[in-house]
Each structure stands twice: as structure tokens, then as C-alpha cells.
Write a protein that holds these residues in place. Structure first.
Motif, PDB file in Angstrom:
ATOM      1  N   PHE A  54       0.827  -1.201   0.000  1.00 37.27           N
ATOM      2  CA  PHE A  54       0.000   0.000   0.000  1.00 37.27           C
ATOM      3  C   PHE A  54       0.867   1.258   0.000  1.00 37.27           C
ATOM      4  CE2 PHE A  54       0.370  -1.377   4.483  1.00 37.27           C
ATOM      5  CZ  PHE A  54       0.969  -0.251   5.041  1.00 37.27           C
ATOM      6  N   GLY A  55       0.280   2.369  -0.393  1.00 35.62           N
ATOM      7  CA  GLY A  55       0.996   3.642  -0.383  1.00 35.62           C
ATOM      8  C   GLY A  55       0.235   4.685  -1.166  1.00 35.62           C
ATOM      9  N   VAL A  56       0.524   5.949  -0.867  1.00 33.43           N
ATOM     10  CA  VAL A  56      -0.084   7.060  -1.592  1.00 33.43           C
ATOM     11  C   VAL A  56       1.025   7.981  -2.090  1.00 33.43           C
ATOM     12  CG1 VAL A  56      -2.281   6.999  -0.362  1.00 33.43           C
ATOM     13  CG2 VAL A  56      -0.398   8.362   0.564  1.00 33.43           C
ATOM     14  N   LEU A  57       0.801   8.570  -3.258  1.00 35.01           N
ATOM     15  CA  LEU A  57       1.796   9.466  -3.841  1.00 35.01           C
ATOM     16  C   LEU A  57       1.673  10.885  -3.295  1.00 35.01           C
ATOM     17  CD1 LEU A  57       4.093   9.594  -5.907  1.00 35.01           C
ATOM     18  CD2 LEU A  57       2.395  10.077  -7.673  1.00 35.01           C
ATOM     19  N   GLY A  58       0.443  11.293  -3.024  1.00 33.64           N
ATOM     20  CA  GLY A  58       0.228  12.657  -2.570  1.00 33.64           C
ATOM     21  C   GLY A  58       0.321  13.643  -3.718  1.00 33.64           C
ATOM     22  N   ASP A  59       0.181  14.914  -3.406  1.00 35.60           N
ATOM     23  CA  ASP A  59       0.301  15.996  -4.384  1.00 35.60           C
ATOM     24  C   ASP A  59       1.345  16.960  -3.851  1.00 35.60           C
ATOM     25  OD1 ASP A  59      -0.026  18.467  -5.792  1.00 35.60           O
ATOM     26  OD2 ASP A  59      -2.036  17.853  -6.399  1.00 35.60           O
ATOM     27  N   GLN A  60       2.558  16.844  -4.361  1.00 35.49           N
ATOM     28  CA  GLN A  60       3.687  17.575  -3.792  1.00 35.49           C
ATOM     29  C   GLN A  60       3.421  19.073  -3.647  1.00 35.49           C
ATOM     30  OE1 GLN A  60       6.851  16.401  -2.756  1.00 35.49           O
ATOM     31  NE2 GLN A  60       7.389  18.477  -2.166  1.00 35.49           N
ATOM     32  N   LEU A  61       2.969  19.729  -4.701  1.00 36.29           N
ATOM     33  CA  LEU A  61       2.787  21.182  -4.663  1.00 36.29           C
ATOM     34  C   LEU A  61       1.754  21.587  -3.614  1.00 36.29           C
ATOM     35  CD1 LEU A  61       2.912  22.133  -8.456  1.00 36.29           C
ATOM     36  CD2 LEU A  61       4.714  22.370  -6.729  1.00 36.29           C
ATOM     37  N   LYS A  62       0.650  20.847  -3.550  1.00 39.11           N
ATOM     38  CA  LYS A  62      -0.381  21.160  -2.558  1.00 39.11           C
ATOM     39  C   LYS A  62       0.080  20.782  -1.156  1.00 39.11           C
ATOM     40  CE  LYS A  62      -4.370  20.715  -5.649  1.00 39.11           C
ATOM     41  NZ  LYS A  62      -5.630  19.974  -5.927  1.00 39.11           N
ATOM     42  N   ASP A  63       0.752  19.640  -1.040  1.00 38.29           N
ATOM     43  CA  ASP A  63       1.147  19.163   0.280  1.00 38.29           C
ATOM     44  C   ASP A  63       2.212  20.045   0.924  1.00 38.29           C
ATOM     45  OD1 ASP A  63      -0.636  17.154  -0.173  1.00 38.29           O
ATOM     46  OD2 ASP A  63       0.868  15.589  -0.541  1.00 38.29           O
TER      47      ASP A  63
END
Length: 251
Positions: free
Chosen positions: A93-102
Motif C-alpha cells: 500500500f501507499g499514496v503518492l500525494g500531491d507535492q505542490l499542494k502538500d
């Protein structure tokens, strides 16, 4: 127990609808694996995965598992292991996320770390303890080349994988002599849902190709697997680049 050829007859997939995880499960079921536990959040994808593996001839159980709900992992996974020995646990399992927003939302960044690192630590430790009590089994941990050296374009995700990779290596060292095998898998850019719409990196691969690398690694008793294998050399060079040079790269 694994059969005479060293192939797992039972699998626990943490991240039951993971593309890499399911590609691996399919390959195992096509071989000798007959019992599959799919652990993930309830979803149509998880239901479909269970139906597919059942149609292939596996006995499949589905378990409600949330990687971010750390305080539930011991209970949920304890019930899975109580049903019988498990030869291989695949942490996928894992999530990439949204770098700019995060970067602008610390709590969103923390949520990426909650799943990718903390959730992996708790579930891996529970699984490792159960495997140790059995006296046998493999724990396969999906890391990433992103953890080899943080890139400014995805340093939040990369840092979680760097931490997970170091943790899994140390866990493997601590389990030497117990009969438990820990294998860290470092895929590169994998074409799939997580990377859909993103520019493709060099040496991009597929879930099926990563699954093949996992199976070969299990057969060899490998501790580290790169997918594709050429990334081992490439990332060795990247890792040792002087920082001023690395900063000038378009990464």
C-alpha cells in the motif's frame, strides 16, 4: 509452509487492490499459491480482485484494513494470522500525494507519511512478529527508487520511502536466524493508476514486470530487488552525485 520448490502456498496482501500486489498475487496463484488474504479498505476494486483470484482457483479471504488506522493493525492482522500460517506477506500500500499542494498543507503532507511510513512500520512489525512465531515466511516490502535520494519534485513521498526502506533493511537484519526473510523491492516509475497523467520517467516499468522481479527475488532469497534491475547502477551514480550538481538536474 512453502512447498518443496520454495514457493509460497499462502499470501497476505496488504493493500488488496494494489496493481503491483495483484499482479504478484496472480503470478503466485498461477503457480502454487492456493490461499490468499486480501487486506484493504472496502471498495469495488477490492471486491473485483477477490472475485478474480477466486476464479483462478484460489481460496480468498477479504479483510477490512486501513493503513492509516495504526491502532487497528495488531487486531486486524492478528485475526488473519489466527486463521493459519502465512508463507508470504506483501506490503504493497501507499499514496503518492500531491507535492505542490502538500508543501502548503502540513497536515496533508503528514497524511502521506501516516500511510507510507507509519502504517507500514506498524503493519510490518505485527507481520514480522507473527512470521517469527511461525518460524518461517517472507515479508516483501515495496519501497521505491524515490527513496534513494530525495528529489525536489517529490521529496515528501521520497522521504517516506527512504524511511520505509531503512526500516525494512534494519528489520531484516534483526530477523536473521529466525527463519523469516525480508525482501525490499525498489521499483522505478511504474505505469498505473498512481502515475496516470504524469510525465513518464526513463526506464519506466509495469506492475507485471515488478511482479516478475518479486518472484525471482523470492526464489533466490534476495534481500533487495530493483525493478528494472538496471536501476541499481543508475541510482548508485545518482546517490553519489555532489549536491551542487544534483541540484542543477531537472528532477
Amino acid at each position: 509452509m512453502k512447498n518443496a520448490l520454495g514457493q509460497p502456498q499462502s499470501l497476505l496482501l496488504l493493500g488488496g487492490s494494489s496493481e503491483i500486489g495483484l499482479a504478484t498475487a496472480r503470478r503466485l496463484v498461477q503457480g502454487r499459491t492456493r490461499r490468499v488474504h486480501l487486506a484493504g479498505r472496502p471498495s469495488p476494486a477490492l471486491t473485483a480482485a477477490a472475485a478474480e483470484l477466486t476464479a483462478m482457483g484460489a481460496e480468498v479471504s477479504v479483510h477490512d484494513f486501513d493503513a492509516a488506522a495504526l491502532d487497528t493493525h495488531e487486531t486486524v492482522l492478528g485475526k488473519v494470522f489466527a486463521e493459519g500460517d502465512i508463507d508470504a506477506v506483501l506490503l504493497a500500500f501507499g499514496v503518492l500525494g500531491d507535492q505542490l499542494k502538500d508543501e502548503q498543507d502540513p497536515m496533508a503532507a503528514a497524511a502521506v507519511g501516516q500511510v507510507n511510513y507509519l502504517g507500514a512500520v506498524t503493519s510490518a512489525l505485527v507481520s514480522a512478529q507473527a512470521l517469527r512465531r511461525q518460524g518461517h515466511g517472507s515479508l516483501i516490502v515495496l519501497s521505491s527508487v524515490a527513496g534513494e535520494r530525495a528529489r525536489r519534485a517529490n521529496f515528501i513521498y521520497g522521504s517516506t520511502k527512504a524511511g520505509l526502506d531503512a526500516f525494512a533493511q534494519g528489520l531484516g537484519d534483526s530477523l536473521q536466524g529466525t527463519g523469516v526473510h525480508v525482501m525490499v523491492v525498489r521499483p522505478g516509475f511504474v505505469r498505473g493508476r498512481m502515475t496516470e497523467g504524469r510525465p513518464e520517467a526513463p526506464m519506466a516499468t509495469t506492475p507485471e514486470a515488478v511482479a516478475e522481479a518479486i518472484l525471482v527475488g523470492l526464489q533466490r532469497g534476495s534481500e533487495t530487488v530493483w525493478a528494472p534491475g538496471a536501476l541499481r547502477v543508475v541510482m548508485s551514480g545518482v546517490r553519489h552525485l555532489p549536491r551542487p550538481v544534483y541540484r542543477r538536474l531537472a528532477v
